[in-house]
Scaffold this active site. Structure first.
Site, short mmCIF file in Angstrom:
data_model
loop_
_atom_site.label_atom_id
_atom_site.label_comp_id
_atom_site.label_asym_id
_atom_site.label_seq_id
_atom_site.Cartn_x
_atom_site.Cartn_y
_atom_site.Cartn_z
N ALA A 234 0.80 -1.23 0.00
CA ALA A 234 0.00 0.00 0.00
C ALA A 234 0.83 1.27 0.00
O ALA A 234 0.41 2.30 -0.55
CB ALA A 234 -0.96 0.00 1.20
N GLY A 237 -0.57 4.99 0.18
CA GLY A 237 -2.00 4.71 0.09
C GLY A 237 -2.79 5.40 -0.99
O GLY A 237 -4.02 5.37 -0.95
N LYS A 239 -3.38 4.52 -4.09
CA LYS A 239 -4.23 3.56 -4.79
C LYS A 239 -5.22 2.92 -3.82
O LYS A 239 -6.34 2.55 -4.23
CB LYS A 239 -3.37 2.52 -5.49
CG LYS A 239 -2.50 3.11 -6.60
CD LYS A 239 -1.62 2.08 -7.26
CE LYS A 239 -0.71 2.73 -8.29
NZ LYS A 239 0.32 3.61 -7.67
N ASP A 257 1.58 -3.11 4.43
CA ASP A 257 2.90 -2.60 4.05
C ASP A 257 3.92 -3.06 5.09
O ASP A 257 3.55 -3.43 6.21
CB ASP A 257 2.91 -1.06 3.94
CG ASP A 257 4.04 -0.56 3.06
OD1 ASP A 257 3.87 -0.55 1.83
OD2 ASP A 257 5.12 -0.23 3.59
N ASP A 302 1.10 -3.64 -6.17
CA ASP A 302 1.83 -2.53 -6.77
C ASP A 302 3.26 -2.64 -6.23
O ASP A 302 3.62 -1.99 -5.26
CB ASP A 302 1.17 -1.20 -6.39
CG ASP A 302 1.83 -0.01 -7.05
OD1 ASP A 302 2.52 -0.21 -8.08
OD2 ASP A 302 1.68 1.11 -6.55
N CYS A 355 5.56 0.88 -11.76
CA CYS A 355 5.74 2.17 -12.43
C CYS A 355 7.02 2.12 -13.25
O CYS A 355 7.80 3.06 -13.28
CB CYS A 355 5.74 3.33 -11.43
SG CYS A 355 6.93 3.18 -10.09
#
Length: 419
Positions: A234, A237, A239, A257, A302, A355
């Site tokens: 996360a 946060g 997203k 996390d 992610d 990313c």
């Protein structure tokens, strides 16, 4: 770009930020926060300082060459870098000793040399240029150029509290000019230098600042109100809050996390956003993940990555990182995907996201995972967001369905001891 030169005060702050980043290793965001906290600046002044500093950092190797200094000397050559930046954009040099020593003939000679070195002109270090060419081939030069551009500012509308029309009108009343982003209903592009975080709309949780490309990741997970959803990496946060809005605040949304301070910040952001279905949990050991086995309808991964898709927003990273860091990150990504995917129920889905724009962190990782899982998971669809094609930051996302339970062996890890 600027139409006028920086004021002396603005130039001094650019030099101070560069010194923090290049001399002490501070991130660009932290350096801005430190320097801006000590002075009173209009939003337009902050924007000017960030524009110049960001451009220097995005093409640091180019500007150091033009200034006749090495990158190792850049931390103490801030005024020289500011002067060559002004000359590069045909602006009068700010009054300072470095301007008095500026040699236009030497500058023009170095600039002519740089024009024949495309990677240098695009501010790309050698290790990154070699990696980009290896991974992306003919597509790399366009991506490399795109990553030198000044990033645009985007907002994500918090639909727990407002909609696009009400937020737009409120922002206009607070002197923030925005426009819709075609194809992305949750996003607004900011068109002026307004201080977003000082607005009442932000303080009351009506929006978050988030790149328009990044906003597409949470939507890719296809969450529904009432589901049990886990955001397993996360971080701060952003997203997580988007998922909460997509769930309309209904169901259970668990944010995990490995760093407690990030989860503490997320709690504060969730309260401001009205995301009352968000719970946080620290990943204290591998047992935290094992206890959530087959518990989630949806899981967002992610994962930590090279961040090469967001270099125009975080340009300092490419001057700290090296090619040797990538294999370490890839091993971590594969481990997270293998272990955390077991939190998905059979019939549920996960999104693996980065990313990064490198296939080795994206498509290759997903292909290896699917092969290892022997049919227990299948790829529904995948998508890459190209900075060159979209103008957004660069991202990758893969939607993966869990078809069945699998008991494939997982290697023991050092954190399997009791919490």
């Amino acid at each position: 770009m600027l139409k006028n030169s920086l004021s002396v005060r603005q130039a001094e702050l650019v030099v101070a930020v560069l010194s923090d980043v290049l001399g002490t290793g501070a991130t660009l965001d932290r350096a801005y926060a430190r320097q801006f906290a000590e002075v009173r600046l209009a939003p337009s002044e902050q924007a000017n300082i960030a524009l110049v500093t960001g451009d220097i950092m995005r093409r640091l190797n180019l500007y150091t060459l033009l200034a006749g200094v090495t990158q190792d000397e850049a931390a103490v050559a801030g005024w020289s870098l500011v002067c060559v930046w002004h000359q590069f954009y045909n602006l009068p040099l700010p009054p300072c000793p470095a301007a008095d020593l500026f040699n236009l003939k030497n500058y023009e000679s170095r600039k002519a040399t740089a024009r024949n070195l495309p990677a240098l002109w695009d501010g790309c270090p050698e290790w990154l240029d070699a990696l980009g060419e290896e991974q992306l081939g003919d597509a790399w030069p366009a991506e490399r150029r795109a990553l030198t551009q000044h990033p645009k500012r985007y907002l994500r509308i918090n639909t727990l509290k407002c909609n696009v029309e009400t937020l737009t009108q409120r922002l206009i009343s607070e002197r923030v000019n925005v426009r819709p982003v075609p194809g992305i209903d949750s996003a607004l592009e900011v068109l002026n230098d307004a201080a977003l975080f000082r607005t009442d709309a932000f303080q009351e949780g009506w929006f978050e600042q988030q790149d328009a490309g990044s906003q597409q990741i949470a939507a890719y997970l296809d969450v529904q109100p009432g589901m049990r959803v886990i955001d397993a990496c996360a971080g701060a946060g952003g997203k997580t809050l988007h998922l909460a809005a997509l769930m309309q605040g209904r169901g259970r949304l668990l944010a995990l996390d490995v760093e407690q301070w990030k989860l503490d910040n997320l709690k504060q952001r969730a309260r401001r956003a009205g995301a009352h279905n968000v719970e946080t949990r620290l990943i204290a050991s591998s047992k935290t993940i094992k206890r959530l086995k087959e518990s989630a309808d949806r899981v967002l991964l992610d994962v930590p990555c090279s961040g090469l898709g967001v270099l125009k927003r975080n340009p300092d990273a490419k001057w700290r990182d090296t090619a040797e860091r990538l294999p370490v990150l890839m091993a971590l990504q594969a481990d997270i995907l293998s272990r955390y995917s077991k939190m998905v129920k059979p019939g549920g889905m996960l999104v693996y996201a980065t990313c990064s724009i490198l296939p080795c962190e994206n498509q290759d990782q997903v292909a290896k995972f699917l092969a290892d899982q022997q049919g227990a998971f299948t790829l529904v669809r995948e998508r890459s967001i190209s900075p060159a094609q979209s103008g957004f930051d660069g991202f990758y996302m893969a939607l993966i369905r869990r078809e069945s339970t699998t008991d494939l062996p997982v290697a023991a890890t050092a954190d399997d001891s009791d919490e």
